[in-house]
Motif scaffolding. Structure first.
Motif, mmCIF file in Angstrom:
data_model
loop_
_atom_site.group_PDB
_atom_site.id
_atom_site.type_symbol
_atom_site.label_atom_id
_atom_site.label_comp_id
_atom_site.label_asym_id
_atom_site.label_seq_id
_atom_site.Cartn_x
_atom_site.Cartn_y
_atom_site.Cartn_z
ATOM 1 N N ALA A 190 0.829 -1.209 0.000
ATOM 2 C CA ALA A 190 0.000 0.000 0.000
ATOM 3 C C ALA A 190 0.861 1.256 0.000
ATOM 4 O O ALA A 190 0.560 2.243 -0.683
ATOM 5 N N ALA A 191 1.966 1.225 0.769
ATOM 6 C CA ALA A 191 2.845 2.392 0.839
ATOM 7 C C ALA A 191 3.505 2.664 -0.507
ATOM 8 O O ALA A 191 3.554 3.814 -0.974
ATOM 9 N N LEU A 192 4.019 1.626 -1.149
ATOM 10 C CA LEU A 192 4.655 1.808 -2.450
ATOM 11 C C LEU A 192 3.657 2.291 -3.492
ATOM 12 O O LEU A 192 3.970 3.153 -4.319
ATOM 13 N N ALA A 222 4.230 -6.147 -9.372
ATOM 14 C CA ALA A 222 4.816 -5.275 -10.393
ATOM 15 C C ALA A 222 3.808 -5.001 -11.510
ATOM 16 O O ALA A 222 3.701 -3.870 -12.001
ATOM 17 N N GLU A 223 3.077 -6.022 -11.928
ATOM 18 C CA GLU A 223 2.060 -5.834 -12.967
ATOM 19 C C GLU A 223 0.998 -4.837 -12.517
ATOM 20 O O GLU A 223 0.554 -3.978 -13.287
ATOM 21 N N ARG A 224 0.577 -4.946 -11.262
ATOM 22 C CA ARG A 224 -0.447 -4.036 -10.744
ATOM 23 C C ARG A 224 0.077 -2.603 -10.690
ATOM 24 O O ARG A 224 -0.611 -1.667 -11.109
ATOM 25 N N LEU A 225 1.278 -2.427 -10.172
ATOM 26 C CA LEU A 225 1.853 -1.085 -10.098
ATOM 27 C C LEU A 225 2.013 -0.474 -11.494
ATOM 28 O O LEU A 225 1.774 0.714 -11.697
ATOM 29 N N ASN A 226 2.420 -1.292 -12.440
ATOM 30 C CA ASN A 226 2.615 -0.793 -13.795
ATOM 31 C C ASN A 226 1.299 -0.310 -14.410
ATOM 32 O O ASN A 226 1.275 0.658 -15.174
ATOM 33 N N ARG A 227 0.191 -0.978 -14.069
ATOM 34 C CA ARG A 227 -1.117 -0.549 -14.565
ATOM 35 C C ARG A 227 -1.566 0.758 -13.923
ATOM 36 O O ARG A 227 -2.211 1.584 -14.571
ATOM 37 N N CYS A 229 0.425 3.155 -12.172
ATOM 38 C CA CYS A 229 1.362 4.284 -12.077
ATOM 39 C C CYS A 229 1.611 4.957 -13.426
ATOM 40 O O CYS A 229 1.453 4.355 -14.481
ATOM 41 N N HIS A 230 2.030 6.215 -13.367
ATOM 42 C CA HIS A 230 2.461 6.935 -14.561
ATOM 43 C C HIS A 230 3.820 6.429 -15.034
ATOM 44 O O HIS A 230 4.089 6.364 -16.232
ATOM 45 N N ILE A 231 4.699 6.101 -14.076
ATOM 46 C CA ILE A 231 6.008 5.554 -14.435
ATOM 47 C C ILE A 231 5.844 4.087 -14.827
ATOM 48 O O ILE A 231 4.805 3.478 -14.582
ATOM 49 N N ASN A 232 6.869 3.517 -15.442
ATOM 50 C CA ASN A 232 6.873 2.096 -15.765
ATOM 51 C C ASN A 232 7.427 1.309 -14.583
ATOM 52 O O ASN A 232 8.432 1.705 -13.981
ATOM 53 N N VAL A 233 6.775 0.208 -14.253
ATOM 54 C CA VAL A 233 7.214 -0.642 -13.146
ATOM 55 C C VAL A 233 7.316 -2.072 -13.648
ATOM 56 O O VAL A 233 6.361 -2.602 -14.228
ATOM 57 N N TYR A 234 8.488 -2.695 -13.436
ATOM 58 C CA TYR A 234 8.697 -4.058 -13.888
ATOM 59 C C TYR A 234 9.350 -4.887 -12.790
ATOM 60 O O TYR A 234 10.121 -4.360 -11.984
ATOM 61 N N GLU A 235 9.063 -6.187 -12.778
ATOM 62 C CA GLU A 235 9.845 -7.092 -11.953
ATOM 63 C C GLU A 235 11.172 -7.311 -12.671
ATOM 64 O O GLU A 235 11.197 -7.657 -13.853
#
Length: 367
Positions: A190-192, A222-227, A229-235
Motif C-alpha cells: 500500500a505504501a509503495l 509489479a504488474e499491478r503497479l505498472n497498470r 502508475c504513470h512511471i513504468n514498473v517491472y519485476e
C-alpha cells in the motif's frame, strides 16, 4: 492483556492448527473462529478482536468481500492467508487494496510439521499488525491502508493516480542524484502504491525497489503497479540497464544487485552470496550496498514500513558515501520496525509520513 485474535478459514484443520500455534504465545489469545466471511463479520462485531487472520477462498462469502465489509463497518487489522499461485497473489493484493494490512503464504506443510521458523514468523506477524489497533486507539489515525480502500468498501472504484506537473531536472539535481532506492516490508504494498502513483511519467531517474515478497507475489505486484502508475514498473529479470522513469522491483526469492558504473548501471539477479547470511530474499541491505558501490553518494535512499531491521546496514553504506536517507514516520507505518532501525542508528536525514514522500522526493530531486 494479550491481543485478541479471530481466525477465519473454511478448513477445520487450518483453524485448529492456527489456534494451537497462536495459543503458545502468551501475548495472543484466540477468542473466536469463523469458517466463512459472513460468519467473520458477525464474530468481529461481537468479539471486537485486535486482529483477524483471513483466508482468501471460502464459501458463502470470500475473504476479499469480508475485508471490504469489515473495513466499512468495524475496521480491524487483517492478516491474509493465500496460496502461492499467481491467482492467489492477485487475490491477496485485491484484499490488501481493500484494507488488509499484511499477508502470509498458506503453507499447510509448514503448519503441519510445526516448523520453528514458520511458527515464529506467524506469531510475530499477528502481533505486529495487532499493535496497529492499539496504536490507533491512542487518538492517532492509523494509515496502514490506502485511503481509496474506503471507496472500494463503499462499492466505488479507486480514483486514478493524480496528475503531476512535468518534472524538470535542474543542473544541481543532475549532479547530486542518479537513482532513487526504496526498501520496505510489512505494509509496503500500500505504501509503495501510494508513493509511486504520485510520481510523474517524466520522473528522470531510475528507481530500484525492494519489497519482501515471495516470487509469485512480486510478479503480480509489479504488474499491478505498472497498470496504476504513470512511471513504468517491472519485476527485474537481470541484465537490464537502469533507465530514467522506470522502477525495477526485486523478484521474490532472489537478490537484486546493481553493477557496472553510474553511466551504464545494470541489474544482476542472483542467489544470496554464500558468505552472507541474509534472512530476506530479496534483501534491502544487499541491494542498497550494491547501489552505493555504483552510485556513491548520488542516491536518495528511502526506508518504508516493515518488520525487522533490513535496510539499516545498506543505509549505513550509502551514508558512508554521502547519500541522503529518508525514513517513514511511526504514525503512518503498519509496522515501525525497519524505519525505526534506520532512525535509531542516526542514519535518517528526514522522517515523513507516507502521504508526504512523493512531493518531498520531487522537490528534493529537483535540486
Amino acid at each position: 492483556m494479550p491481543y485478541k485474535v479471530l481466525i477465519v478459514d473454511d478448513s477445520t484443520f487450518f483453524r485448529r492448527r492456527l489456534k494451537e500455534i497462536l495459543a503458545r504465545d502468551p501475548d495472543l489469545q484466540v477468542v473466536g473462529e469463523a469458517k466463512n466471511g459472513k460468519e467473520a463479520i458477525e464474530q468481529a462485531r461481537i468479539l471486537d478482536p485486535d486482529v483477524v487472520t483471513m483466508d482468501v477462498e471460502m464459501p458463502v462469502m470470500d475473504g476479499i468481500s469480508a475485508v471490504k465489509s469489515l473495513m466499512a463497518s468495524s475496521p480491524v487489522p487483517i492478516l491474509m492467508f493465500s496460496s502461492l499461485t499467481h491467482e492467489g497473489a492477485q487475490a491477496t493484493l485485491d484484499a490488501m487494496e481493500a484494507g488488509a494490512l499484511d499477508f502470509l503464504p498458506k503453507k499447510f506443510e509448514d503448519i503441519a510439521r510445526d516448523r520453528k521458523e514458520a511458527i515464529e514468523l506467524l506469531q510475530q506477524r499477528v502481533k505486529a499488525i495487532a499493535k496497529r489497533k492499539s496504536f490507533s486507539r491512542t487518538g492517532i489515525q492509523a494509515t496502514g491502508r490506502p485511503r481509496f480502500a474506503e471507496r472500494v468498501a463503499q462499492g466505488k472504484p479507486p480514483p486514478p493516480p493524480a496528475a503531476k506537473p512535468v518534472f524538470m531536472r535542474s543542473a544541481s539535481a543532475r549532479n547530486q542524484y542518479q537513482v532513487l532506492a526504496i526498501g520496505t516490508s510489512t505494509g509496503g504494498p500500500a505504501a509503495l502504491q501510494k508513493l509511486l502513483c504520485a510520481l510523474p511519467a517524466t520522473f528522470p531517474y531510475p528507481i530500484v525497489l525492494v519489497q519482501h515478497m515471495p516470487g509469485t507475489f512480486t510478479s503480480a505486484f509489479a504488474e499491478r503497479l505498472n497498470r496504476l502508475c504513470h512511471i513504468n514498473v517491472y519485476e527485474a529479470q537481470g541484465g537490464e540497464i537502469l533507465k530514467p522513469g522506470v522502477a525495477y522491483l526485486a523478484p521474490g526469492g532472489k537478490q537484486m544487485l546493481v553493477e557496472g558504473n553510474k553511466h551504464a548501471a545494470r541489474l544482476r539477479i542472483t542467489d544470496t552470496p554464500k558468505d552472507r547470511a541474509m534472512p530476506y530474499k530479496p534483501s534491502v541491505d544487499l541491494t542498497f550496498e550494491s547501489v552505493a558501490s555504483v552510485f556513491g553518494g548520488q542516491v536518495l535512499g528511502v526506508i518504508l514500513t516493515g518488520m525487522g531491521a533490513d535496510g539499516r546496514e545498506g543505509c549505513r553504506k550509502l551514508k558512508e558515501h554521502g547519500a541522503k536517507i529518508w525514513s517513514q514516520d511511526e504514525h503512518s507505518c503498519v509496522v515501525y520496525g525497519m524505519p525505526q532501525a534506520v532512525a535509531n542508528a542516526g542514519l535518517s536525514d528526514a522522517v515523513y509520513s507516507i502521504d508526504e514522500f512523493a512531493d518531498n522526493i520531487l522537490n528534493e530531486m529537483r535540486g
